[in-house]
Design a protein around this motif. Structure first.
Motif, mmCIF file in Angstrom:
data_model
loop_
_atom_site.group_PDB
_atom_site.id
_atom_site.type_symbol
_atom_site.label_atom_id
_atom_site.label_comp_id
_atom_site.label_asym_id
_atom_site.label_seq_id
_atom_site.Cartn_x
_atom_site.Cartn_y
_atom_site.Cartn_z
ATOM 1 N N GLU A 161 24.804 44.107 76.122
ATOM 2 C CA GLU A 161 23.608 43.530 75.465
ATOM 3 C C GLU A 161 22.939 42.494 76.338
ATOM 4 O O GLU A 161 21.782 42.153 76.162
ATOM 5 C CB GLU A 161 24.039 42.873 74.141
ATOM 6 N N ARG A 162 23.688 41.930 77.280
ATOM 7 C CA ARG A 162 23.176 40.775 78.034
ATOM 8 C C ARG A 162 21.824 41.020 78.722
ATOM 9 O O ARG A 162 20.904 40.243 78.551
ATOM 10 C CB ARG A 162 24.201 40.314 79.063
ATOM 11 N N PRO A 163 21.711 42.172 79.497
ATOM 12 C CA PRO A 163 20.420 42.350 80.207
ATOM 13 C C PRO A 163 19.242 42.469 79.248
ATOM 14 O O PRO A 163 18.179 41.921 79.505
ATOM 15 C CB PRO A 163 20.613 43.657 80.974
ATOM 16 N N VAL A 164 19.460 43.189 78.130
ATOM 17 C CA VAL A 164 18.356 43.389 77.172
ATOM 18 C C VAL A 164 17.901 42.060 76.597
ATOM 19 O O VAL A 164 16.708 41.752 76.582
ATOM 20 C CB VAL A 164 18.815 44.324 76.021
ATOM 21 N N VAL A 165 18.909 41.276 76.136
ATOM 22 C CA VAL A 165 18.555 39.970 75.550
ATOM 23 C C VAL A 165 17.951 39.072 76.613
ATOM 24 O O VAL A 165 16.969 38.386 76.378
ATOM 25 C CB VAL A 165 19.812 39.320 74.916
ATOM 26 N N GLY A 166 18.553 39.144 77.860
ATOM 27 C CA GLY A 166 18.010 38.295 78.953
ATOM 28 C C GLY A 166 16.555 38.634 79.214
ATOM 29 O O GLY A 166 15.722 37.760 79.360
ATOM 30 N N GLN A 167 16.212 39.919 79.243
ATOM 31 C CA GLN A 167 14.841 40.334 79.504
ATOM 32 C C GLN A 167 13.910 39.839 78.407
ATOM 33 O O GLN A 167 12.820 39.318 78.642
ATOM 34 C CB GLN A 167 14.768 41.860 79.619
ATOM 35 N N MET A 168 14.401 40.007 77.164
ATOM 36 C CA MET A 168 13.595 39.591 76.021
ATOM 37 C C MET A 168 13.359 38.095 76.064
ATOM 38 O O MET A 168 12.254 37.616 75.819
ATOM 39 C CB MET A 168 14.319 39.970 74.720
ATOM 40 N N ALA A 169 14.408 37.339 76.425
ATOM 41 C CA ALA A 169 14.278 35.883 76.502
ATOM 42 C C ALA A 169 13.231 35.497 77.541
ATOM 43 O O ALA A 169 12.404 34.608 77.321
ATOM 44 C CB ALA A 169 15.625 35.254 76.846
ATOM 45 N N ASN A 170 13.231 36.199 78.675
ATOM 46 C CA ASN A 170 12.230 35.924 79.713
ATOM 47 C C ASN A 170 10.819 36.210 79.225
ATOM 48 O O ASN A 170 9.867 35.471 79.517
ATOM 49 C CB ASN A 170 12.515 36.747 80.971
ATOM 50 N N LEU A 222 19.496 30.598 75.345
ATOM 51 C CA LEU A 222 19.829 31.338 76.575
ATOM 52 C C LEU A 222 21.238 31.010 77.053
ATOM 53 O O LEU A 222 21.926 31.861 77.624
ATOM 54 C CB LEU A 222 18.818 31.024 77.678
ATOM 55 N N LYS A 223 21.628 29.763 76.813
ATOM 56 C CA LYS A 223 22.963 29.353 77.253
ATOM 57 C C LYS A 223 24.057 30.162 76.553
ATOM 58 O O LYS A 223 25.185 30.272 77.036
ATOM 59 C CB LYS A 223 23.188 27.868 76.987
ATOM 60 N N GLN A 224 23.688 30.705 75.377
ATOM 61 C CA GLN A 224 24.704 31.438 74.624
ATOM 62 C C GLN A 224 24.813 32.921 74.997
ATOM 63 O O GLN A 224 25.668 33.650 74.472
ATOM 64 C CB GLN A 224 24.400 31.338 73.125
ATOM 65 N N THR A 225 23.881 33.374 75.911
ATOM 66 C CA THR A 225 23.909 34.805 76.238
ATOM 67 C C THR A 225 25.250 35.216 76.851
ATOM 68 O O THR A 225 25.654 36.372 76.771
ATOM 69 C CB THR A 225 22.761 35.198 77.219
ATOM 70 N N GLY A 226 25.953 34.225 77.460
ATOM 71 C CA GLY A 226 27.255 34.509 78.068
ATOM 72 C C GLY A 226 28.265 35.035 77.053
ATOM 73 O O GLY A 226 29.184 35.795 77.391
ATOM 74 N N LYS A 227 28.060 34.663 75.808
ATOM 75 C CA LYS A 227 29.012 35.090 74.784
ATOM 76 C C LYS A 227 28.744 36.519 74.307
ATOM 77 O O LYS A 227 29.525 37.069 73.527
ATOM 78 C CB LYS A 227 28.940 34.146 73.573
ATOM 79 N N LEU A 228 27.654 37.096 74.719
ATOM 80 C CA LEU A 228 27.290 38.433 74.224
ATOM 81 C C LEU A 228 28.136 39.515 74.914
ATOM 82 O O LEU A 228 28.601 39.298 76.038
ATOM 83 C CB LEU A 228 25.811 38.721 74.529
ATOM 84 N N PRO A 229 28.271 40.674 74.226
ATOM 85 C CA PRO A 229 28.910 41.796 74.900
ATOM 86 C C PRO A 229 28.107 42.164 76.143
ATOM 87 O O PRO A 229 26.871 42.018 76.142
ATOM 88 C CB PRO A 229 28.830 42.933 73.860
ATOM 89 N N MET A 246 22.823 35.518 62.485
ATOM 90 C CA MET A 246 21.618 36.276 62.876
ATOM 91 C C MET A 246 21.822 36.796 64.294
ATOM 92 O O MET A 246 22.364 36.094 65.147
ATOM 93 C CB MET A 246 20.404 35.349 62.843
ATOM 94 N N HIS A 247 21.362 37.995 64.531
ATOM 95 C CA HIS A 247 21.454 38.541 65.877
ATOM 96 C C HIS A 247 20.546 37.780 66.804
ATOM 97 O O HIS A 247 19.514 37.265 66.421
ATOM 98 C CB HIS A 247 21.073 40.031 65.875
ATOM 99 N N MET A 248 20.955 37.679 68.051
ATOM 100 C CA MET A 248 20.217 36.895 69.010
ATOM 101 C C MET A 248 18.783 37.374 69.181
ATOM 102 O O MET A 248 17.869 36.591 69.392
ATOM 103 C CB MET A 248 20.934 36.943 70.350
#
Ligand code: DAH
Length: 349
Positions: free
Chosen positions: A55-64, A45-52, A1-3
């Motif tokens: 994608e990191r900022p978008v996922v990071g923002q969404m996680a916040n 969140l710990k897995q965001t490092g594995k993302l391209p 599943m996508h993050m």
């Protein structure tokens, strides 16, 4: 599943779980489950490092955003829980002030005490003092010093409760339950020089079987006046006044000759029946008259035995039974009711 989808799923699940909590502890558990150090969101969140990289900022923002949404939801739910807990407490502690209260029953004066108080009031109003003395008496006071010699039937153990041994041969120092309040005459004269005006209400004891008209314990009121120049006229005058004070100005009395060892002359005082005015009825048992008391001029031997000079002083005395007066006044048919303290009976007065 996508993050992103995972984040959306956590968000959905967590919000649902928060809404379903009903106590603080459950809410805290939900918080730990998602936002705690080992929580699901934290783990993700710990897995965001594995993302391209893009994608990191978008996922990071969404996680916040998810974190903020959950934190806010938890705070809101905390308030809701607190409010409903308060509401429940208020509901549980509500007092309905419109429910009728329990009535506290008030006690009142016993009919017998009422009669004693009433009679005492009349005498104290005339300057009499109220004296009190022992119910456990010496035969000397109950009999001998009242001019009641050995051989008098009242002294027999069949009539009087003796406390000391040898009661079948009552000696002068025998201890007994007083059979009359008359020993109070001696006790007062021992204490006090004339002029004396006293009454002594109290309990007396006789070996009578309890029935509708008898009781082994009953009440008397003793009265005594000793002064210079006291005559039978004072006795009649005073007792007439007392009877009028108790039964009204039209009360009629009658003085009949009688005998008592401690008075000479002695009399019994009757009052014309207040119910039938002398015709005869159930209250006076057809007699037309009601016996009130025994009285007389105090025997010189009794006065002298107390060190009172009979050349200077004379006196009169009386003794009345209280129960009979009370029973007549209140229409009480059975004497036993007076002492049983049955509330159903006492409530009538
Ligand atoms: N003590 C008497 C009795 O119990 C009543 C009595 C009669 C008392 C005459 C008196 C008196 O003081 O003078 O029957």
């Amino acid at each position: 599943m996508h993050m992103k989808e995972q984040l959306a799923k956590i968000r959905e699940e967590a919000l649902e779980a928060i809404r379903n909590t009903d106590v603080d502890s459950a809410l805290d558990a939900v918080r730990v489950k998602y936002l705690g150090k080992k929580g699901e969101l934290t783990a993700l969140l710990k897995q965001t490092g594995k993302l391209p990289a893009e994608e990191r900022p978008v996922v990071g923002q969404m996680a916040n955003e998810v974190r903020t949404a959950l934190t806010d939801a938890i705070a809101t739910q905390k308030k809701t829980l607190a409010a409903s807990a308060m509401e429940m407490r208020l509901a549980a502690e509500t007092v309905d002030v419109t429910i009728p209260g329990d009535r506290t029953e008030l006690g009142h004066i016993h009919p017998l005490t009422k009669v004693v108080d009433e009679i005492t009031d009349v005498f104290t109003g005339m300057g009499f003092e109220v004296a009190d003395g022992p119910e456990i008496e010496l035969a000397a006071y109950n009999f001998t010093r009242l001019n009641t010699e050995e051989g008098h039937p009242g002294r027999e153990w069949t009539d009087t409760f003796y406390i000391t041994e040898g009661h079948d041969d009552p000696k002068n120092d025998a201890v007994l339950l007083r059979s009359q309040t008359s020993p109070m005459q001696i006790r007062v004269m021992e204490q006090k020089q004339p002029p004396i005006r006293m009454i002594a209400p109290g309990r007396v004891f006789r070996k009578d079987e309890a029935d509708a008209t008898h009781s082994p314990m009953f009440h008397q009121i003793e009265g005594m006046v000793v002064d210079k120049g006291i005559t039978m006229a004072d006795l009649k005058g005073t007792l007439n006044e007392v009877v009028k004070a108790l039964y009204g100005p039209d009360a009629v009395t009658r003085f009949r000759p009688h005998h008592f060892p401690f008075t000479e002359p002695s009399c019994e005082v009757d009052m014309q029946c207040f119910e039938c005015k002398g015709k005869g009825c159930s209250v006076c048992k057809g007699e037309g008259w009601i016996e009130l008391l025994g009285a007389g001029m105090i025997h010189p031997k009794v006065l002298e035995g107390c060190g009172i000079d009979t050349d200077v002083y004379s006196g009169w005395a009386f003794g009345m039974g209280v129960e009979r007066l009370a029973m007549r006044r209140y229409g009480i048919k059975d004497l036993r009711l007076v002492f049983e303290n049955d509330v159903r009976f006492l409530k009538q007065f």
